[in-house]
Design a protein around this motif. Structure first.
Motif, PDB file in Angstrom:
ATOM      1  N   GLU A 247       0.853  -1.191   0.000  1.00  0.00           N
ATOM      2  CA  GLU A 247       0.000   0.000   0.000  1.00  0.00           C
ATOM      3  C   GLU A 247       0.882   1.232   0.000  1.00  0.00           C
ATOM      4  O   GLU A 247       2.062   1.132  -0.352  1.00  0.00           O
ATOM      5  CB  GLU A 247      -1.041  -0.036   1.140  1.00  0.00           C
ATOM      6  CG  GLU A 247      -0.520  -0.399   2.497  1.00  0.00           C
ATOM      7  CD  GLU A 247       0.193   0.719   3.170  1.00  0.00           C
ATOM      8  OE1 GLU A 247       1.428   0.850   2.982  1.00  0.00           O
ATOM      9  OE2 GLU A 247      -0.440   1.474   3.931  1.00  0.00           O
ATOM     10  N   MET A 248       0.348   2.394   0.391  1.00  0.00           N
ATOM     11  CA  MET A 248       1.082   3.629   0.125  1.00  0.00           C
ATOM     12  C   MET A 248       1.241   4.586   1.307  1.00  0.00           C
ATOM     13  O   MET A 248       1.614   5.743   1.104  1.00  0.00           O
ATOM     14  CB  MET A 248       0.412   4.370  -1.053  1.00  0.00           C
ATOM     15  CG  MET A 248       0.401   3.544  -2.323  1.00  0.00           C
ATOM     16  SD  MET A 248      -0.321   4.414  -3.713  1.00  0.00           S
ATOM     17  CE  MET A 248       0.749   5.817  -3.807  1.00  0.00           C
ATOM     18  N   GLU A 249       0.947   4.140   2.524  1.00  0.00           N
ATOM     19  CA  GLU A 249       1.043   5.059   3.677  1.00  0.00           C
ATOM     20  C   GLU A 249       1.698   4.470   4.925  1.00  0.00           C
ATOM     21  O   GLU A 249       2.034   5.214   5.854  1.00  0.00           O
ATOM     22  CB  GLU A 249      -0.362   5.569   4.087  1.00  0.00           C
ATOM     23  CG  GLU A 249      -1.061   6.439   3.071  1.00  0.00           C
ATOM     24  CD  GLU A 249      -1.864   5.640   2.057  1.00  0.00           C
ATOM     25  OE1 GLU A 249      -2.066   4.428   2.292  1.00  0.00           O
ATOM     26  OE2 GLU A 249      -2.254   6.198   1.014  1.00  0.00           O
ATOM     27  N   SER A 250       1.867   3.147   4.997  1.00  0.00           N
ATOM     28  CA  SER A 250       2.167   2.514   6.290  1.00  0.00           C
ATOM     29  C   SER A 250       3.485   2.940   6.924  1.00  0.00           C
ATOM     30  O   SER A 250       3.579   3.020   8.152  1.00  0.00           O
ATOM     31  CB  SER A 250       2.122   0.997   6.160  1.00  0.00           C
ATOM     32  OG  SER A 250       3.041   0.577   5.173  1.00  0.00           O
ATOM     33  N   THR A 251       4.527   3.207   6.120  1.00  0.00           N
ATOM     34  CA  THR A 251       5.829   3.493   6.756  1.00  0.00           C
ATOM     35  C   THR A 251       5.824   4.823   7.513  1.00  0.00           C
ATOM     36  O   THR A 251       6.264   4.881   8.668  1.00  0.00           O
ATOM     37  CB  THR A 251       6.998   3.499   5.745  1.00  0.00           C
ATOM     38  OG1 THR A 251       6.643   4.310   4.638  1.00  0.00           O
ATOM     39  CG2 THR A 251       7.368   2.087   5.300  1.00  0.00           C
ATOM     40  N   VAL A 252       5.298   5.868   6.886  1.00  0.00           N
ATOM     41  CA  VAL A 252       5.305   7.153   7.594  1.00  0.00           C
ATOM     42  C   VAL A 252       4.319   7.125   8.762  1.00  0.00           C
ATOM     43  O   VAL A 252       4.564   7.709   9.827  1.00  0.00           O
ATOM     44  CB  VAL A 252       5.032   8.342   6.637  1.00  0.00           C
ATOM     45  CG1 VAL A 252       3.588   8.412   6.201  1.00  0.00           C
ATOM     46  CG2 VAL A 252       5.437   9.651   7.302  1.00  0.00           C
ATOM     47  N   PHE A 253       3.220   6.413   8.598  1.00  0.00           N
ATOM     48  CA  PHE A 253       2.237   6.246   9.673  1.00  0.00           C
ATOM     49  C   PHE A 253       2.901   5.584  10.887  1.00  0.00           C
ATOM     50  O   PHE A 253       2.816   6.091  12.021  1.00  0.00           O
ATOM     51  CB  PHE A 253       1.063   5.402   9.155  1.00  0.00           C
ATOM     52  CG  PHE A 253       0.058   5.016  10.197  1.00  0.00           C
ATOM     53  CD1 PHE A 253      -0.935   5.900  10.586  1.00  0.00           C
ATOM     54  CD2 PHE A 253       0.095   3.756  10.793  1.00  0.00           C
ATOM     55  CE1 PHE A 253      -1.877   5.541  11.556  1.00  0.00           C
ATOM     56  CE2 PHE A 253      -0.831   3.393  11.760  1.00  0.00           C
ATOM     57  CZ  PHE A 253      -1.818   4.287  12.136  1.00  0.00           C
ATOM     58  N   ALA A 254       3.595   4.469  10.646  1.00  0.00           N
ATOM     59  CA  ALA A 254       4.246   3.736  11.740  1.00  0.00           C
ATOM     60  C   ALA A 254       5.337   4.594  12.374  1.00  0.00           C
ATOM     61  O   ALA A 254       5.448   4.670  13.605  1.00  0.00           O
ATOM     62  CB  ALA A 254       4.829   2.422  11.219  1.00  0.00           C
ATOM     63  N   ALA A 255       6.138   5.260  11.547  1.00  0.00           N
ATOM     64  CA  ALA A 255       7.268   6.044  12.055  1.00  0.00           C
ATOM     65  C   ALA A 255       6.782   7.200  12.934  1.00  0.00           C
ATOM     66  O   ALA A 255       7.296   7.405  14.041  1.00  0.00           O
ATOM     67  CB  ALA A 255       8.103   6.572  10.895  1.00  0.00           C
ATOM     68  N   MET A 256       5.788   7.948  12.475  1.00  0.00           N
ATOM     69  CA  MET A 256       5.333   9.111  13.241  1.00  0.00           C
ATOM     70  C   MET A 256       4.650   8.702  14.540  1.00  0.00           C
ATOM     71  O   MET A 256       4.858   9.321  15.587  1.00  0.00           O
ATOM     72  CB  MET A 256       4.406   9.993  12.396  1.00  0.00           C
ATOM     73  CG  MET A 256       5.159  10.718  11.290  1.00  0.00           C
ATOM     74  SD  MET A 256       4.110  11.787  10.292  1.00  0.00           S
ATOM     75  CE  MET A 256       3.786  13.141  11.422  1.00  0.00           C
ATOM     76  N   CYS A 257       3.845   7.647  14.502  1.00  0.00           N
ATOM     77  CA  CYS A 257       3.168   7.189  15.723  1.00  0.00           C
ATOM     78  C   CYS A 257       4.187   6.737  16.758  1.00  0.00           C
ATOM     79  O   CYS A 257       4.057   7.026  17.950  1.00  0.00           O
ATOM     80  CB  CYS A 257       2.209   6.039  15.404  1.00  0.00           C
ATOM     81  SG  CYS A 257       0.780   6.587  14.456  1.00  0.00           S
ATOM     82  N   ARG A 258       5.205   6.036  16.292  1.00  0.00           N
ATOM     83  CA  ARG A 258       6.224   5.512  17.182  1.00  0.00           C
ATOM     84  C   ARG A 258       6.969   6.637  17.900  1.00  0.00           C
ATOM     85  O   ARG A 258       7.125   6.619  19.122  1.00  0.00           O
ATOM     86  CB  ARG A 258       7.191   4.679  16.344  1.00  0.00           C
ATOM     87  CG  ARG A 258       8.010   3.686  17.103  1.00  0.00           C
ATOM     88  CD  ARG A 258       8.936   2.990  16.122  1.00  0.00           C
ATOM     89  NE  ARG A 258      10.234   2.853  16.725  1.00  0.00           N
ATOM     90  CZ  ARG A 258      10.571   1.846  17.514  1.00  0.00           C
ATOM     91  NH1 ARG A 258       9.718   0.874  17.727  1.00  0.00           N
ATOM     92  NH2 ARG A 258      11.744   1.800  18.065  1.00  0.00           N
TER      93      ARG A 258
END
Ligand code: R2B
Ligand code: URA
Length: 309
Positions: A247-258
């Motif tokens: 998909e197209m969003e998971s890496t930045v989503f995971a990084a920012m939440c972390r």
């Protein structure tokens, strides 16, 4: 049992607040969340959002409205689901609905779009003094070796070379951040799926790309600079690296939440098996039902956590 910082004896756990990692923010007299059309001066954010415990985000504005209405029904809240109001009606960049302790927000397609939304969402949760928030992305994806309709709960979000990291250019230099998600929440979601017994669900790595066509190895874009064999070899390598969907969003989503101390999960349904093709050929009603699967799973998770089940 941990005591809270007031040191009182009510066996209260220490609350986990949403943290912003920006020393300039607290000194600002006003913070305008421009793409939400909200501001700390014009809106009482603690009053509006202070009780939020679950934030669900997804690409499409219509789907996130439907999710809000579905959750309203599932939680048996007073009022009628059709009357949920878009809190961000002052802008059409993103939509936002609040139903009880659940916030449903759209993020558009791709890393830049979700990252703008997440900056403002995390600030909103911080200004509202929210605590113990779980943030879940509900989405669609391309399956890698999976039957269409399979739901993937992400264990690690990985980049184009299957590394669990997100690269952000800051002042002309690349900063690398880790993309690990919350293992406990992922396992809880898998357990929810076992209880529902409605559709296949698995835990796997999710590859995040910056394009839907060439960037995901599709042969059907306006441009294609590689062969069918090269596509299959790349997908095979991805599969071997544990990738089960793209998909197209998971890496930045995971990084920012972390970085901000928010527990996060990614739940995406696979619309097709990329080993079998590139075009999404399932009929509209089938695709609609597939897209409800992450919603059904997350609704079960929320109801369980709230003690409704
Ligand atoms: C899944 O679906 C969209 C592309 O069709 C994109 O936002 C994503 O991650
Ligand atoms: N979303 C994607 O990013 N890729 C797909 O193949 C399907 C949905």
């Amino acid at each position: 049992i941990l005591l809270n910082h007031a040191g009182n004896d009510q066996n209260e756990y220490i609350k986990q607040h949403v943290q912003v990692k920006n020393p300039y923010l607290d000194a600002m007299e006003e913070d305008i969340l421009y793409h939400f059309s909200l501001s700390t001066k014009t809106h009482n954010l603690p009053e509006m959002f202070g009780d939020i415990k679950f934030v669900c985000v997804g690409g499409s504005a219509n789907r996130m409205k439907a999710f809000a209405q579905f959750i309203h029904q599932e939680l048996e809240l007073p009022g009628i689901p059709e009357e949920v109001r878009d809190i961000c009606e002052g802008t059409d960049r993103y939509c936002m609905y609040k139903v009880g302790p659940v916030l449903s927000v759209s993020h558009g397609m791709g890393v830049p779009s979700i990252s703008i939304m997440l900056h403002e969402l995390i600030k909103l949760l911080h200004h509202a003094q929210c605590s113990d928030v779980v943030l879940i992305r509900l989405g669609t994806s391309g399956g890698v070796g999976l039957a269409p309709g399979t739901v993937v709960v992400t264990s690690k979000a990985v980049d184009y070379s299957f590394r669990p990291q997100f690269e952000q250019v800051v002042l002309g230099k690349v900063i690398t951040r880790s993309t690990e998600l919350d293992e406990g929440v992922a396992n809880e979601l898998l357990q929810c799926s076992a209880e529902l017994q409605s559709f296949p669900t698995m835990i796997g790595n999710t590859m995040c790309t910056h394009d839907f066509y060439e960037g995901q190895g599709r042969l059907d874009g306006a441009l294609c600079s590689f062969s069918h064999e090269e596509k299959l070899e790349y997908l095979r390598k991805a599969y071997e690296a544990g990738v089960r969907n793209i998909e197209m969003e998971s890496t930045v989503f995971a990084a920012m939440c972390r970085v901000c101390g928010v527990k996060a999960a990614v739940v995406c349904v696979a619309l097709l098996n990329r080993f079998d093709g590139d075009q999404i050929t399932s009929p509209h009603d089938v695709l609609v039902e597939y897209q409800q699967r992450p919603q059904v799973l997350v609704s079960h998770f929320i109801k369980k956590r709230l003690g409704h089940i």
